[in-house]
Design a protein around this motif. Structure first.
Motif, PDB file in Angstrom:
ATOM      1  N   ALA A  69       0.823  -1.316   0.108  1.00 20.05           N
ATOM      2  CA  ALA A  69       0.044  -0.002   0.108  1.00 20.05           C
ATOM      3  C   ALA A  69       0.743   1.262  -0.041  1.00 20.05           C
ATOM      4  O   ALA A  69       1.917   1.210   0.700  1.00 20.05           O
ATOM      5  N   PRO A  70       0.475   2.292  -0.695  1.00 17.05           N
ATOM      6  CA  PRO A  70       1.231   3.580  -0.642  1.00 17.05           C
ATOM      7  C   PRO A  70       1.466   4.176   0.536  1.00 17.05           C
ATOM      8  O   PRO A  70       2.973   4.446   0.872  1.00 17.05           O
ATOM      9  N   ASP A  71       0.776   4.082   1.417  1.00 18.90           N
ATOM     10  CA  ASP A  71       0.993   4.581   2.915  1.00 18.90           C
ATOM     11  C   ASP A  71       1.860   3.570   3.948  1.00 18.90           C
ATOM     12  O   ASP A  71       2.419   3.955   4.866  1.00 18.90           O
ATOM     13  N   HIS A  72       2.105   2.534   3.416  1.00 20.27           N
ATOM     14  CA  HIS A  72       2.852   1.494   4.241  1.00 20.27           C
ATOM     15  C   HIS A  72       4.231   1.157   3.380  1.00 20.27           C
ATOM     16  O   HIS A  72       4.904   0.416   4.004  1.00 20.27           O
ATOM     17  N   LEU A  73       4.509   2.042   2.543  1.00 20.66           N
ATOM     18  CA  LEU A  73       5.767   1.848   1.719  1.00 20.66           C
ATOM     19  C   LEU A  73       6.920   2.101   2.759  1.00 20.66           C
ATOM     20  O   LEU A  73       7.808   1.199   2.667  1.00 20.66           O
ATOM     21  N   ASP A  74       7.026   3.090   3.133  1.00 22.98           N
ATOM     22  CA  ASP A  74       8.043   3.623   4.106  1.00 22.98           C
ATOM     23  C   ASP A  74       8.227   2.645   5.290  1.00 22.98           C
ATOM     24  O   ASP A  74       9.189   2.151   5.806  1.00 22.98           O
ATOM     25  N   ALA A  75       7.307   2.397   5.953  1.00 22.13           N
ATOM     26  CA  ALA A  75       7.187   1.281   7.162  1.00 22.13           C
ATOM     27  C   ALA A  75       7.587   0.016   6.575  1.00 22.13           C
ATOM     28  O   ALA A  75       8.445  -0.846   7.369  1.00 22.13           O
ATOM     29  N   ALA A  76       7.230  -0.586   5.408  1.00 25.72           N
ATOM     30  CA  ALA A  76       7.844  -1.915   4.855  1.00 25.72           C
ATOM     31  C   ALA A  76       9.292  -1.778   4.517  1.00 25.72           C
ATOM     32  O   ALA A  76      10.089  -2.821   4.914  1.00 25.72           O
ATOM     33  N   TRP A  77       9.639  -0.546   4.130  1.00 27.12           N
ATOM     34  CA  TRP A  77      11.130  -0.412   4.050  1.00 27.12           C
ATOM     35  C   TRP A  77      12.015  -0.440   5.031  1.00 27.12           C
ATOM     36  O   TRP A  77      13.006  -1.156   5.169  1.00 27.12           O
ATOM     37  N   GLN A  78      11.557   0.226   6.238  1.00 22.37           N
ATOM     38  CA  GLN A  78      12.225  -0.049   7.506  1.00 22.37           C
ATOM     39  C   GLN A  78      12.143  -1.306   8.081  1.00 22.37           C
ATOM     40  O   GLN A  78      13.174  -1.728   8.636  1.00 22.37           O
ATOM     41  N   ALA A  79      10.868  -1.808   8.080  1.00 21.21           N
ATOM     42  CA  ALA A  79      10.895  -3.222   8.543  1.00 21.21           C
ATOM     43  C   ALA A  79      11.812  -4.286   7.943  1.00 21.21           C
ATOM     44  O   ALA A  79      12.357  -5.088   8.565  1.00 21.21           O
ATOM     45  N   ALA A  80      11.971  -3.948   6.483  1.00 21.55           N
ATOM     46  CA  ALA A  80      12.979  -5.095   5.682  1.00 21.55           C
ATOM     47  C   ALA A  80      14.217  -4.863   6.300  1.00 21.55           C
ATOM     48  O   ALA A  80      15.140  -5.696   6.298  1.00 21.55           O
ATOM     49  N   GLN A  81      14.705  -3.517   6.757  1.00 25.04           N
ATOM     50  CA  GLN A  81      16.153  -3.413   6.972  1.00 25.04           C
ATOM     51  C   GLN A  81      16.191  -3.925   8.452  1.00 25.04           C
ATOM     52  O   GLN A  81      17.187  -4.210   8.860  1.00 25.04           O
ATOM     53  N   GLN A  82      15.280  -3.475   9.343  1.00 31.38           N
ATOM     54  CA  GLN A  82      15.334  -4.053  10.683  1.00 31.38           C
ATOM     55  C   GLN A  82      15.454  -5.647  10.700  1.00 31.38           C
ATOM     56  O   GLN A  82      16.044  -6.198  11.853  1.00 31.38           O
ATOM     57  N   ARG A  83      14.637  -6.395   9.672  1.00 37.17           N
ATOM     58  CA  ARG A  83      14.773  -7.909   9.783  1.00 37.17           C
ATOM     59  C   ARG A  83      16.246  -8.313   9.270  1.00 37.17           C
ATOM     60  O   ARG A  83      16.394  -9.767   9.694  1.00 37.17           O
ATOM     61  N   CYS A  84      17.071  -7.373   8.795  1.00 39.69           N
ATOM     62  CA  CYS A  84      18.200  -7.986   8.430  1.00 39.69           C
ATOM     63  C   CYS A  84      19.342  -7.538   9.746  1.00 39.69           C
ATOM     64  O   CYS A  84      19.599  -6.645   9.772  1.00 39.69           O
ATOM     65  N   VAL A  85      19.568  -8.474  10.389  1.00 39.13           N
ATOM     66  CA  VAL A  85      20.403  -8.820  11.396  1.00 39.13           C
ATOM     67  C   VAL A  85      21.717  -9.330  11.327  1.00 39.13           C
ATOM     68  O   VAL A  85      21.644 -10.715  10.910  1.00 39.13           O
ATOM     69  N   GLU A  86      22.807  -8.772  11.429  1.00 41.45           N
ATOM     70  CA  GLU A  86      24.256  -9.622  11.492  1.00 41.45           C
ATOM     71  C   GLU A  86      24.489 -10.286  12.536  1.00 41.45           C
ATOM     72  O   GLU A  86      23.886 -10.338  13.678  1.00 41.45           O
ATOM     73  N   PRO A  87      25.191 -11.631  12.559  1.00 42.01           N
ATOM     74  CA  PRO A  87      25.928 -11.888  11.083  1.00 42.01           C
ATOM     75  C   PRO A  87      25.316 -12.813  10.001  1.00 42.01           C
ATOM     76  O   PRO A  87      25.722 -12.982   9.152  1.00 42.01           O
ATOM     77  N   GLN A  88      23.841 -13.104  10.315  1.00 41.29           N
ATOM     78  CA  GLN A  88      23.011 -13.928   9.669  1.00 41.29           C
ATOM     79  C   GLN A  88      22.962 -13.089   8.009  1.00 41.29           C
ATOM     80  O   GLN A  88      22.719 -13.768   7.089  1.00 41.29           O
ATOM     81  N   ALA A 107      11.044   1.659  -3.330  1.00 41.57           N
ATOM     82  CA  ALA A 107      12.054   1.443  -2.327  1.00 41.57           C
ATOM     83  C   ALA A 107      13.033   0.089  -2.707  1.00 41.57           C
ATOM     84  O   ALA A 107      12.396  -0.682  -3.193  1.00 41.57           O
ATOM     85  N   GLN A 108      14.202   0.270  -2.668  1.00 46.38           N
ATOM     86  CA  GLN A 108      14.886  -0.902  -3.094  1.00 46.38           C
ATOM     87  C   GLN A 108      15.915  -1.244  -1.968  1.00 46.38           C
ATOM     88  O   GLN A 108      16.690  -0.275  -1.122  1.00 46.38           O
ATOM     89  N   LEU A 109      16.246  -2.456  -1.709  1.00 45.73           N
ATOM     90  CA  LEU A 109      17.271  -3.065  -0.948  1.00 45.73           C
ATOM     91  C   LEU A 109      18.257  -4.058  -1.442  1.00 45.73           C
ATOM     92  O   LEU A 109      17.661  -4.956  -2.278  1.00 45.73           O
ATOM     93  N   SER A 110      19.490  -4.195  -1.137  1.00 45.12           N
ATOM     94  CA  SER A 110      20.407  -5.236  -1.570  1.00 45.12           C
ATOM     95  C   SER A 110      20.917  -5.997  -0.353  1.00 45.12           C
ATOM     96  O   SER A 110      21.342  -5.317   0.407  1.00 45.12           O
ATOM     97  N   LEU A 111      20.844  -7.276  -0.056  1.00 43.03           N
ATOM     98  CA  LEU A 111      21.321  -7.871   0.925  1.00 43.03           C
ATOM     99  C   LEU A 111      22.042  -9.129   0.516  1.00 43.03           C
ATOM    100  O   LEU A 111      22.046  -9.630  -0.280  1.00 43.03           O
ATOM    101  N   ARG A 112      22.752  -9.636   1.749  1.00 40.55           N
ATOM    102  CA  ARG A 112      23.325 -11.039   1.329  1.00 40.55           C
ATOM    103  C   ARG A 112      23.178 -11.621   2.717  1.00 40.55           C
ATOM    104  O   ARG A 112      23.490 -11.131   3.808  1.00 40.55           O
ATOM    105  N   LEU A 122      12.437 -14.178   3.249  1.00 37.67           N
ATOM    106  CA  LEU A 122      11.517 -14.017   2.186  1.00 37.67           C
ATOM    107  C   LEU A 122      10.140 -14.073   2.484  1.00 37.67           C
ATOM    108  O   LEU A 122       9.146 -13.340   2.104  1.00 37.67           O
ATOM    109  N   ALA A 123       9.849 -14.988   3.503  1.00 46.46           N
ATOM    110  CA  ALA A 123       8.444 -15.168   4.166  1.00 46.46           C
ATOM    111  C   ALA A 123       8.032 -13.683   4.920  1.00 46.46           C
ATOM    112  O   ALA A 123       6.955 -13.372   4.728  1.00 46.46           O
ATOM    113  N   GLY A 124       9.130 -13.248   5.682  1.00 44.44           N
ATOM    114  CA  GLY A 124       8.806 -12.031   6.220  1.00 44.44           C
ATOM    115  C   GLY A 124       8.419 -10.839   5.267  1.00 44.44           C
ATOM    116  O   GLY A 124       7.452  -9.909   5.360  1.00 44.44           O
ATOM    117  N   LEU A 125       9.192 -10.941   4.078  1.00 40.63           N
ATOM    118  CA  LEU A 125       8.759  -9.799   2.895  1.00 40.63           C
ATOM    119  C   LEU A 125       7.365 -10.215   2.601  1.00 40.63           C
ATOM    120  O   LEU A 125       6.563  -9.084   1.981  1.00 40.63           O
TER     121      LEU A 125
END
Length: 283
Positions: A69-88, A107-112, A122-125
């Motif tokens: 949803a347009p109003d959820h884009l910023d929150a989804a982008w932030q949640a995708a970053q917070q879900r990326c936790v090192e070292p995994q 919004a775009q993200l690149s991760l390893r 991927l399930a969280g996304l």
């Protein structure tokens, strides 16, 4: 009689010795045969071990497009970053472009990510919106890894040999300087090869995930006239960019034109004056 008895005893002793030697010979043959039989499976196992292919180094990458949803884009982008936790998980880049009058937000993200944590991420996304596109690519990096490891081994051996040459007390100063130069070059190549091996390990031991989060468009934006409106907006943007480029070129060339115009004007005046002096007097 005694002589005959002695001859019989000697013959019996010789027969017993011959029988013992025959039995010993048979035992030796059986022992050799058993050893050969036991060695055959070992040789076959060695050949099988040599024929086993080396470990494959595969670089896996996923690409996903998630519509939210347009109003959820910023929150989804932030949640995708917070879900990326090192070292995994390792965040390589993250960009956000909010919606404008003519373009939806994206919004775009690149991760390893470690292979064991990819499915959960991927399930969280998928819970942040609707996955509208997904692709997976696999690239074999085995040859590059083997070549790099062999290069590392050779360079390390060369470095060690050069260090031993430096420790030689009989070497001349010129030779030591030459060895020192070669050692520095070998160490630089070794460091470069080690960096390449680390990069390859990062590509093959983790999974690259590229995510695009985009705002869902409304029904009005998806009308049949949307391509025409988008084309018209693109034409306007291209025209404005062309005018801006033309103004930039004019601003760059104008000072140089003024600098060149002054000497040209002076030369034209001087030439005109010479022609007037050379002209014959009508009187």
């Amino acid at each position: 009689m005694k002589r005959a008895l002695a001859l019989l005893l000697i013959a019996a002793a010789l027969a017993a010795c011959g029988k013992k030697e025959e039995m010993a010979g048979e035992a030796a043959v059986e022992s050799y045969g058993g050893a050969a039989t036991a060695a055959a499976p070992a040789a076959e196992a060695g050949d099988a071990a040599q024929q086993v292919s080396p470990k494959r180094h595969i670089a896996v990458s996923h690409a996903l497009t998630v519509e939210t949803a347009p109003d959820h884009l910023d929150a989804a982008w932030q949640a995708a970053q917070q879900r990326c936790v090192e070292p995994q998980c390792e965040l390589l880049s993250a960009t956000l472009q909010r919606a404008s009058d003519y373009t939806p937000g994206v919004a775009q993200l690149s991760l390893r990510i470690a292979p064991g944590a990819v499915a959960g991420y991927l399930a969280g996304l998928g819970r942040e919106g609707r996955v509208v596109a997904q692709s997976t690519e696999r690239e074999d990096k085995t040859d590059e890894v083997i070549d790099t490891e062999a290069r590392l081994k050779n360079l390390a051996q060369l470095r060690d040999n050069l260090r031993q040459m430096l420790d030689s007390r009989n070497a001349k100063l010129e030779e030591l300087l030459a060895v020192q130069k070669e050692l520095a070059a070998a160490q630089a190549q070794l460091d470069a090869a080690a960096g390449l091996r680390l990069a390859l390990a990062n590509q093959t031991e983790k999974v690259k995930v590229d995510v695009e989060l985009r705002a869902a468009r409304s029904v009005a934006e998806r009308s049949i006239l949307t391509p025409l409106l988008d084309a018209w907006h693109d034409i306007g943007h291209d025209f404005i960019r062309s005018v801006a480029a033309l103004l930039t070129v004019a601003a760059v060339l104008l000072p140089w034109l003024l600098v060149l115009w002054l000497p040209v004007r002076w030369w034209l005046k001087r030439r005109r004056r010479r022609l007037q002096l050379r002209a014959p007097d009508p009187s």
